[in-house]
Design an enzyme around this catalytic site. Structure first.
Site, mmCIF file in Angstrom:
data_model
loop_
_atom_site.group_PDB
_atom_site.id
_atom_site.type_symbol
_atom_site.label_atom_id
_atom_site.label_comp_id
_atom_site.label_asym_id
_atom_site.label_seq_id
_atom_site.Cartn_x
_atom_site.Cartn_y
_atom_site.Cartn_z
ATOM 1 N N HIS A 5 0.850 -1.191 0.000
ATOM 2 C CA HIS A 5 0.000 0.000 0.000
ATOM 3 C C HIS A 5 0.885 1.240 0.000
ATOM 4 O O HIS A 5 1.647 1.465 0.935
ATOM 5 C CB HIS A 5 -0.906 -0.024 1.231
ATOM 6 N N GLU A 32 0.437 -0.373 -4.773
ATOM 7 C CA GLU A 32 -0.639 0.572 -5.063
ATOM 8 C C GLU A 32 -0.060 1.949 -4.798
ATOM 9 O O GLU A 32 0.596 2.174 -3.780
ATOM 10 C CB GLU A 32 -1.824 0.297 -4.130
ATOM 11 N N ASP A 34 -0.778 6.417 -5.531
ATOM 12 C CA ASP A 34 -1.793 7.436 -5.801
ATOM 13 C C ASP A 34 -1.218 8.470 -6.753
ATOM 14 O O ASP A 34 -0.072 8.890 -6.603
ATOM 15 C CB ASP A 34 -2.199 8.111 -4.489
ATOM 16 N N HIS A 47 -0.654 11.049 -2.251
ATOM 17 C CA HIS A 47 -1.998 10.634 -1.847
ATOM 18 C C HIS A 47 -2.918 11.799 -1.497
ATOM 19 O O HIS A 47 -3.996 11.932 -2.054
ATOM 20 C CB HIS A 47 -1.925 9.680 -0.652
#
Length: 101
Positions: A5, A32, A34, A47
């Site tokens: 993450h 993952e 952003d 993010h």
């Protein structure tokens, strides 16, 4: 499937090249991240809508140019080990991932 993450956010500042490298070193095959656009429409990896929480700056990501975003330190909040870490662009991130594999 194990996914990191925001990279390996427990081991390095989230959404940085260091976090992705730590994920790779830990054997994680997927991360993952952003993506947002800077004021000059460059996709950057960050993010939050603002840079306050994870940098030494302030302001909205979409209202700051790439140069302004690159001038921020996004590593020191996590650890002195990552002082000087910058916000990567999507292009830099993809190129780095290609080299890490």
């Amino acid at each position: 499937m194990i996914t990191g993450h925001r990279g390996a956010a427990a081991l390095a500042p989230e959404n940085t090249l260091s976090a992705i490298q730590k994920a790779v070193e830990s054997g994680i095959e997927w991360v993952e991240i952003d993506t947002q656009l800077s004021a000059d429409n460059i996709p950057v990896i960050v993010h939050d809508k603002t840079v306050k929480r994870c940098s030494n700056g302030k302001g909205c990501v979409g209202e700051l140019t790439l140069a302004e975003l690159k001038a921020l330190d996004v590593g020191s909040w996590f650890s002195n080990e990552f002082a000087g870490e910058t916000i990567p662009t999507l292009e830099e991130t993809l190129l780095a991932c290609k080299k890490m594999v």
